[in-house]
Design an enzyme around this catalytic site. Structure first.
Site, PDB file in Angstrom:
ATOM      1  N   LYS A 160      -9.577 -11.637  -8.618  1.00  0.00           N
ATOM      2  CA  LYS A 160     -10.517 -11.671  -7.516  1.00  0.00           C
ATOM      3  C   LYS A 160     -11.357 -10.760  -7.871  1.00  0.00           C
ATOM      4  CE  LYS A 160      -9.116  -8.524  -3.738  1.00  0.00           C
ATOM      5  NZ  LYS A 160      -8.953  -8.537  -2.166  1.00  0.00           N
ATOM      6  N   LYS A 181       0.798  -1.234  -0.050  1.00  0.00           N
ATOM      7  CA  LYS A 181      -0.003  -0.018  -0.070  1.00  0.00           C
ATOM      8  C   LYS A 181       1.014   1.209  -0.011  1.00  0.00           C
ATOM      9  CE  LYS A 181      -4.021  -2.226   1.962  1.00  0.00           C
ATOM     10  NZ  LYS A 181      -4.867  -2.092   3.216  1.00  0.00           N
ATOM     11  N   LYS A 214     -14.808  -4.064  -6.417  1.00  0.00           N
ATOM     12  CA  LYS A 214     -15.647  -3.205  -6.657  1.00  0.00           C
ATOM     13  C   LYS A 214     -14.901  -2.157  -7.793  1.00  0.00           C
ATOM     14  CE  LYS A 214     -18.270   0.521  -4.474  1.00  0.00           C
ATOM     15  NZ  LYS A 214     -17.953   1.729  -5.513  1.00  0.00           N
TER      16      LYS A 214
END
Length: 352
Positions: A219, A127, A222
């Site tokens: 996967k 991240k 959204k």
């Protein structure tokens, strides 16, 4: 699946803790991979064990929130209830930010954790793009706050995804360090191997990751640009059925569970098993050797659209007031337990 050592009638006196971030509307992948299995697990074990389900709103704000945080939060709890969560005296739902002990214990654990071990966390590296100077500090400190979330309640089992296992081990390391220095203050969560063994009892399909409908190598997310690639829990059920009918499969012409060579077909089999709450192997056996992919798609489309129609109707019937009442009761419990643990740590550090 044989559940050695985790018979629901035998296990008692344990604390099971989990939290799901509420950054945005939930995908079917999030729902089937986390919320629904946790709901079924809670119902299975809550008679003789404590079930702590917290809304990690402090964790949530480390990144942008899609929509309104409070609305997402209330919706997330309604999803648990609509999924069938049985709230009893052993099931506690609370907001992280409404229990101040989480933040204070995090600070105290920061005084024990080291820069080296926290900077080794894979999620931080990913991240922060390997420590980019523009990364906010909360992303770095996320695992220490997670340790506080767990250690405050003497949690034994923490159902999480594989990407969080390293954080569980960090929690154990920090807690053990405190215990060596000050005495047995914390109950440590079980080691990763036992966590995995326990998590596998949460759903009848085993460990799963719901895939993108158009690119099953990835996967379901959204953030995917193609609308047909994902199913949102608030999608129109008829539209969902069409998405499933257009799901990408393969040209092998034989239904089999094989995530390497037939990821699309395998994904549909997983979805069918999870929503129907039957063992994955049973679903695989039912369809083994069949050649008509359209029949499988039609069955899964019917299963999912029917489930979503009923689920959305249940969500609509749950009032905000009902949710706030559940939170008020859960937060009374959480503050009482967390404050007692925090006081023990404060005394160890000579702050009290």
């Amino acid at each position: 699946m044989l559940e050695i050592g985790y018979n629901k009638d035998m296990m008692e006196g344990k604390t099971i803790l989990t939290g799901i971030r509420v950054n945005s509307e939930m995908t079917l992948g999030n729902f089937l991979g986390a919320l629904l299995p946790m709901t079924r697990l809670a119902n299975k074990y809550s008679l003789n064990n404590k079930i702590n389900i917290f809304i990690p709103d402090l964790h949530t704000i480390i990144s942008e929130v899609d929509g309104e945080l409070q609305k997402n939060l209330i919706q997330g709890i309604k999803y648990y209830l609509a999924a069938g969560l049985e709230v009893n005296k052993n099931v506690h739902i609370y907001r992280q930010s409404y229990v101040p002990a989480h933040s204070e214990l995090c600070w105290m654990l920061n005084c024990v954790a080291t820069m080296g071990e926290v900077s080794r966390m894979i999620q931080y590296k990913e991240k922060s793009k390997n420590g980019d100077a523009g990364t906010n500090v909360a992303i770095f400190d996320y695992p220490v706050l997670m340790a506080a979330d767990i250690l405050l309640y003497d949690a034994n089992y923490v159902p999480v995804g594989e990407d969080q296992f390293q954080h569980i081990e960090l929690t154990r390391d920090i807690g053990e360090r405190v215990n060596r220095k000050f005495g047995e203050i914390f109950v440590l969560p079980e080691k990763t191997e036992k966590q995995v063994e326990f998590i596998e009892t949460a759903n009848s399909a085993g460990g799963i990751r719901i895939r993108d409908l158009q690119n099953p190598e990835k996967k379901m997310s959204k953030s995917a640009l193609a609308e047909n690639s994902k199913i949102m829990m608030n999608d129109d059920p008829l539209r969902v059925a069409k998405k499933i009918m257009s799901a990408q499969t393969d040209s092998l012409g034989k239904i089999a569970f094989d995530m390497f060579n037939q990821a699309g077909i395998s994904n549909l089999l997983q979805i069918e098993a999870l929503i129907s709450d039957v063992p994955l192997q049973e679903v695989i056996s039912t369809w083994a050797g069949e050649t008509r992919y359209g029949d499988l798609k039609k069955k899964v489309a019917e299963t999912v659209s029917t489930y979503l129609s009923e689920f959305q109707a249940k969500v609509a019937k749950i009032s905000d007031e009902e949710v706030y009442q559940i939170l008020a009761e859960g937060e009374r419990y959480a503050n009482e337990v967390a404050q007692a643990k925090l006081l023990a740590v404060q005394r160890a550090f000579k702050l009290r």
